[in-house]
Design an enzyme around this catalytic site. Structure first.
Site, mmCIF file in Angstrom:
data_model
loop_
_atom_site.group_PDB
_atom_site.id
_atom_site.type_symbol
_atom_site.label_atom_id
_atom_site.label_comp_id
_atom_site.label_asym_id
_atom_site.label_seq_id
_atom_site.Cartn_x
_atom_site.Cartn_y
_atom_site.Cartn_z
ATOM 1 N N ALA A 1 0.800 -1.225 0.000
ATOM 2 C CA ALA A 1 0.000 0.000 0.000
ATOM 3 C C ALA A 1 0.831 1.272 0.000
ATOM 4 O O ALA A 1 0.281 2.366 -0.092
ATOM 5 C CB ALA A 1 -0.949 0.004 1.200
ATOM 6 N N ASN A 12 -1.331 -6.884 -4.139
ATOM 7 C CA ASN A 12 -0.624 -5.939 -5.004
ATOM 8 C C ASN A 12 0.881 -5.939 -4.779
ATOM 9 O O ASN A 12 1.643 -5.599 -5.683
ATOM 10 C CB ASN A 12 -1.186 -4.531 -4.762
ATOM 11 C CG ASN A 12 -0.334 -3.446 -5.361
ATOM 12 O OD1 ASN A 12 -0.260 -3.292 -6.578
ATOM 13 N ND2 ASN A 12 0.339 -2.684 -4.507
ATOM 14 N N SER A 27 1.044 -9.178 -14.036
ATOM 15 C CA SER A 27 1.860 -8.238 -14.803
ATOM 16 C C SER A 27 1.762 -8.597 -16.275
ATOM 17 O O SER A 27 1.518 -9.759 -16.630
ATOM 18 C CB SER A 27 3.324 -8.301 -14.360
ATOM 19 O OG SER A 27 4.170 -7.596 -15.250
ATOM 20 N N TYR A 40 10.615 -13.211 -12.516
ATOM 21 C CA TYR A 40 9.406 -12.382 -12.378
ATOM 22 C C TYR A 40 8.291 -12.877 -13.301
ATOM 23 O O TYR A 40 7.133 -12.991 -12.890
ATOM 24 C CB TYR A 40 9.773 -10.937 -12.689
ATOM 25 C CG TYR A 40 8.666 -9.933 -12.452
ATOM 26 C CD1 TYR A 40 8.301 -9.578 -11.161
ATOM 27 C CD2 TYR A 40 8.011 -9.321 -13.517
ATOM 28 C CE1 TYR A 40 7.301 -8.638 -10.936
ATOM 29 C CE2 TYR A 40 7.017 -8.384 -13.310
ATOM 30 C CZ TYR A 40 6.662 -8.046 -12.015
ATOM 31 O OH TYR A 40 5.670 -7.114 -11.797
ATOM 32 N N ALA A 41 8.644 -13.199 -14.543
ATOM 33 C CA ALA A 41 7.636 -13.672 -15.492
ATOM 34 C C ALA A 41 7.034 -14.998 -15.030
ATOM 35 O O ALA A 41 5.819 -15.219 -15.126
ATOM 36 C CB ALA A 41 8.253 -13.821 -16.887
ATOM 37 N N ALA A 87 6.833 -16.089 -11.927
ATOM 38 C CA ALA A 87 6.003 -15.837 -10.747
ATOM 39 C C ALA A 87 4.653 -15.260 -11.134
ATOM 40 O O ALA A 87 3.599 -15.703 -10.641
ATOM 41 C CB ALA A 87 6.732 -14.886 -9.795
ATOM 42 N N ILE A 130 3.366 1.745 -15.699
ATOM 43 C CA ILE A 130 2.556 2.676 -14.915
ATOM 44 C C ILE A 130 3.404 3.879 -14.519
ATOM 45 O O ILE A 130 4.542 3.724 -14.045
ATOM 46 C CB ILE A 130 2.006 1.986 -13.646
ATOM 47 C CG1 ILE A 130 1.187 0.741 -14.024
ATOM 48 C CG2 ILE A 130 1.153 2.953 -12.828
ATOM 49 C CD1 ILE A 130 0.765 -0.077 -12.816
#
Length: 245
Positions: free
Chosen positions: A12, A89, A141, A154-155, A157, A187
């Protein structure tokens, strides 16, 4: 008076987590938002100060099961009722070519981006099943759908998050609990710190909309997925990338 929704948003203090929390607080005057944070709490604390009695700090180490159990218990005691919305998130990436990637780089990214989603969903399901109502939104993502070089950890996961989402949606479909994922592209405010200005311009030019997403645009989609009106939408993975892919 309608029962207020009690939300837990992890990560957050980041750009998207902060924007999502603010969006809920501004657009649903009844909701109570618990801000899952571990460190660097300044932005979360500013929301608590701005929305007293509606925004709460919730200390959370997302990779530890017991921390999730404590967070869900805190929400019930401080919020006056059970958790009804979970937004997974939090996460990070630690990029490297696979040939040179270290084991801590691999396992750390898998823990924070996939295992944490497992622990979070499992903890949230208990109060949601008791209510026979709940909303889980997992932030995956674009890398899960269009994996770049240098992001095998990362990909993998985030692709795992999509698989988890689809499977769990089938398990909870008859319980009034929906489970969906979003796959954001780039973003504003959350671009890689290693990018040069020329790299940023090049990626912006590659994006058909010629711009990056504003955090509040992504938050608006999360808000819908967490709403009562999204009752028939479950197991979805929404691509939010300005037509980049």
């Amino acid at each position: 008076m309608p029962e207020p929704r009690r939300l837990l948003i992890t990560g957050a203090n980041g750009s998207l987590g902060h924007a999502t929390a603010r969006y809920f607080l501004e657009h649903d005057p009844l909701c109570l938002v618990f801000l899952g944070v571990r460190e660097r709490r300044e932005r979360a604390e500013s929301l608590v100060a701005e929305f007293p009695g509606r925004a709460f700090l919730c200390p959370l180490e997302i990779t530890q099961q017991e921390s999730w159990v404590e967070a869900v218990s805190q929400i019930e005691s401080e919020g006056g009722g059970p958790l009804s919305v979970l937004i997974n998130n939090a996460g990070y990436h630690d990029d490297a070519l696979l040939a040179t990637m270290t084991q801590p780089q691999w396992s750390g990214v898998l823990d924070a981006n996939l295992n944490a989603v497992f622990w979070g969903c499992q903890a949230a399901l208990q109060p949601m099943m008791r209510q026979r109502w709940g909303r889980i939104v997992n932030v995956a993502s674009l890398s899960a759908l269009h994996s770049p070089a240098g992001q095998t950890n990362y990909a993998a996961a985030k692709a795992g998050v999509i698989g988890l989402t689809q499977s769990l949606a089938k398990e909870t479909a008859r319980l009034g609990i929906t489970v969906n994922a979003i796959c954001p592209g780039h973003i504003e405010g959350a671009l890689p710190t290693s990018w040069s200005e020329e790299q940023i311009k090049a990626v912006r030019r590659e994006t058909p909309m010629r711009r990056f997403a504003r955090p509040e645009e992504i938050a608006a989609v999360v808000f819908f997925l967490a709403s009562p009106e999204a009752s028939y939408m479950t197991g979805a993975s929404l691509k939010l990338d300005g037509a980049l892919v």
